[in-house]
Design a protein around this motif. Structure first.
Motif, mmCIF file in Angstrom:
data_model
loop_
_atom_site.group_PDB
_atom_site.id
_atom_site.type_symbol
_atom_site.label_atom_id
_atom_site.label_comp_id
_atom_site.label_asym_id
_atom_site.label_seq_id
_atom_site.Cartn_x
_atom_site.Cartn_y
_atom_site.Cartn_z
ATOM 1 N N TYR A 119 0.836 -1.196 0.000
ATOM 2 C CA TYR A 119 0.000 0.000 0.000
ATOM 3 C C TYR A 119 0.871 1.247 0.000
ATOM 4 C CZ TYR A 119 -3.984 -3.006 0.872
ATOM 5 O OH TYR A 119 -4.954 -3.963 0.738
ATOM 6 N N MET A 120 0.300 2.367 -0.401
ATOM 7 C CA MET A 120 1.048 3.623 -0.468
ATOM 8 C C MET A 120 1.557 4.046 0.905
ATOM 9 S SD MET A 120 -1.116 5.848 -3.238
ATOM 10 C CE MET A 120 -0.063 7.252 -3.063
ATOM 11 N N SER A 121 0.922 3.599 1.966
ATOM 12 C CA SER A 121 1.355 3.937 3.322
ATOM 13 C C SER A 121 2.655 3.237 3.690
ATOM 14 C CB SER A 121 0.267 3.536 4.321
ATOM 15 O OG SER A 121 0.090 2.130 4.310
ATOM 16 N N GLY A 122 3.059 2.255 2.883
ATOM 17 C CA GLY A 122 4.276 1.502 3.169
ATOM 18 C C GLY A 122 4.002 0.152 3.795
ATOM 19 N N ASN A 123 2.749 -0.109 4.148
ATOM 20 C CA ASN A 123 2.401 -1.398 4.747
ATOM 21 C C ASN A 123 2.392 -2.496 3.690
ATOM 22 O OD1 ASN A 123 2.054 -0.132 7.186
ATOM 23 N ND2 ASN A 123 -0.165 0.039 6.979
ATOM 24 N N CYS A 124 2.851 -3.682 4.093
ATOM 25 C CA CYS A 124 2.826 -4.853 3.228
ATOM 26 C C CYS A 124 2.109 -5.979 3.959
ATOM 27 C CB CYS A 124 4.236 -5.313 2.883
ATOM 28 S SG CYS A 124 5.159 -4.140 1.898
ATOM 29 N N TYR A 125 1.258 -6.676 3.236
ATOM 30 C CA TYR A 125 0.533 -7.809 3.792
ATOM 31 C C TYR A 125 0.812 -9.019 2.907
ATOM 32 C CZ TYR A 125 -1.800 -4.150 6.389
ATOM 33 O OH TYR A 125 -2.045 -3.075 7.205
ATOM 34 N N TYR A 126 1.060 -10.156 3.540
ATOM 35 C CA TYR A 126 1.462 -11.370 2.825
ATOM 36 C C TYR A 126 0.406 -12.452 3.004
ATOM 37 C CZ TYR A 126 5.881 -8.899 2.862
ATOM 38 O OH TYR A 126 6.854 -7.949 2.711
ATOM 39 N N TYR A 127 0.123 -13.175 1.897
ATOM 40 C CA TYR A 127 -0.904 -14.198 1.908
ATOM 41 C C TYR A 127 -0.453 -15.422 1.116
ATOM 42 C CZ TYR A 127 -3.781 -10.157 3.115
ATOM 43 O OH TYR A 127 -4.276 -9.029 3.707
ATOM 44 N N LYS A 128 -1.146 -16.535 1.384
ATOM 45 C CA LYS A 128 -0.930 -17.783 0.659
ATOM 46 C C LYS A 128 -2.279 -18.235 0.124
ATOM 47 C CE LYS A 128 0.191 -22.597 1.694
ATOM 48 N NZ LYS A 128 0.682 -23.502 2.738
ATOM 49 N N GLN A 129 -2.311 -18.737 -1.111
ATOM 50 C CA GLN A 129 -3.523 -19.315 -1.697
ATOM 51 C C GLN A 129 -3.179 -20.674 -2.278
ATOM 52 O OE1 GLN A 129 -4.973 -16.321 -4.533
ATOM 53 N NE2 GLN A 129 -6.848 -16.236 -3.323
ATOM 54 N N GLU A 130 -4.127 -21.600 -2.157
ATOM 55 C CA GLU A 130 -3.939 -22.947 -2.673
ATOM 56 C C GLU A 130 -5.064 -23.285 -3.643
ATOM 57 O OE1 GLU A 130 -4.286 -24.933 1.022
ATOM 58 O OE2 GLU A 130 -2.251 -24.463 1.648
ATOM 59 N N LEU A 131 -4.756 -24.118 -4.617
ATOM 60 C CA LEU A 131 -5.795 -24.603 -5.524
ATOM 61 C C LEU A 131 -6.596 -25.674 -4.812
ATOM 62 C CD1 LEU A 131 -4.231 -24.942 -9.079
ATOM 63 C CD2 LEU A 131 -6.057 -23.441 -8.360
ATOM 64 N N ILE A 132 -7.914 -25.542 -4.850
ATOM 65 C CA ILE A 132 -8.787 -26.540 -4.247
ATOM 66 C C ILE A 132 -9.869 -26.906 -5.257
ATOM 67 C CG2 ILE A 132 -8.393 -25.790 -1.870
ATOM 68 C CD1 ILE A 132 -11.068 -24.298 -2.025
ATOM 69 N N THR A 133 -10.531 -28.028 -5.002
ATOM 70 C CA THR A 133 -11.632 -28.447 -5.871
ATOM 71 C C THR A 133 -12.872 -28.690 -5.021
ATOM 72 O OG1 THR A 133 -12.381 -30.053 -7.489
ATOM 73 C CG2 THR A 133 -10.925 -30.876 -5.775
ATOM 74 N N HIS A 134 -14.027 -28.383 -5.577
ATOM 75 C CA HIS A 134 -15.290 -28.589 -4.885
ATOM 76 C C HIS A 134 -15.983 -29.869 -5.346
ATOM 77 C CE1 HIS A 134 -14.973 -24.638 -3.093
ATOM 78 N NE2 HIS A 134 -14.635 -24.173 -4.284
ATOM 79 N N ASP A 135 -15.429 -30.520 -6.365
ATOM 80 C CA ASP A 135 -16.050 -31.737 -6.906
ATOM 81 C C ASP A 135 -14.968 -32.803 -7.085
ATOM 82 O OD1 ASP A 135 -17.761 -33.552 -8.153
ATOM 83 O OD2 ASP A 135 -17.547 -32.610 -10.118
ATOM 84 N N SER A 136 -14.215 -32.713 -8.169
ATOM 85 C CA SER A 136 -13.120 -33.655 -8.416
ATOM 86 C C SER A 136 -12.081 -32.962 -9.289
ATOM 87 C CB SER A 136 -13.662 -34.924 -9.082
ATOM 88 O OG SER A 136 -13.332 -34.996 -10.432
ATOM 89 N N TRP A 137 -10.865 -33.444 -9.229
ATOM 90 C CA TRP A 137 -9.775 -32.836 -10.010
ATOM 91 C C TRP A 137 -9.977 -33.049 -11.501
ATOM 92 C CZ3 TRP A 137 -6.889 -29.328 -7.888
ATOM 93 C CH2 TRP A 137 -6.662 -29.344 -6.514
#
Length: 79
Positions: free
Chosen positions: A14-32
Motif C-alpha cells: 500500500y502507499m502507506s508503506g504497509n505490506c501484507y502477505y498471503y498464501k492461496q492454494e488450488l482446491i476443488t469442490h467436486d473432483s480434479w
C-alpha cells in the motif's frame, strides 16, 4: 503439502508503506477431473519471512501494489 503448481504467495503493498502477505492454494469442490470445480482458496495470512523464503525456493509469487490514497479524516463539531 502443496506443490509449486498448486500454491501461490501474494504480497500486497500500500502507499502507506504497509505490506501484507498471503498464501492461496488450488482446491476443488467436486473432483480434479472437473476443471470447472477448481478454484483458488481464500487468502491466508503468512509472514514476510515465509513469503521471501518461498520466493527463493521458486514458488509462484505475486506482488500487488495498491494505488489508493489514504482515507481523509473528517472533523466533527462537538455541539
Amino acid at each position: 503439502m502443496h506443490t509449486k503448481q498448486t500454491v501461490r504467495y501474494i504480497c500486497e503493498r500500500y502507499m502507506s508503506g504497509n505490506c501484507y502477505y498471503y498464501k492461496q492454494e488450488l482446491i476443488t469442490h467436486d473432483s480434479w477431473q472437473n476443471p470447472a470445480s477448481i478454484k483458488w482458496s481464500t487468502k491466508r495470512p503468512i509472514t514476510s519471512r515465509t513469503f521471501l523464503s518461498k520466493e527463493k525456493e521458486g514458488y509462484k509469487t505475486i506482488t500487488i501494489v495498491h494505488q489508493k490514497k489514504p482515507a481523509e479524516i473528517l472533523p466533527f463539531s462537538r455541539a
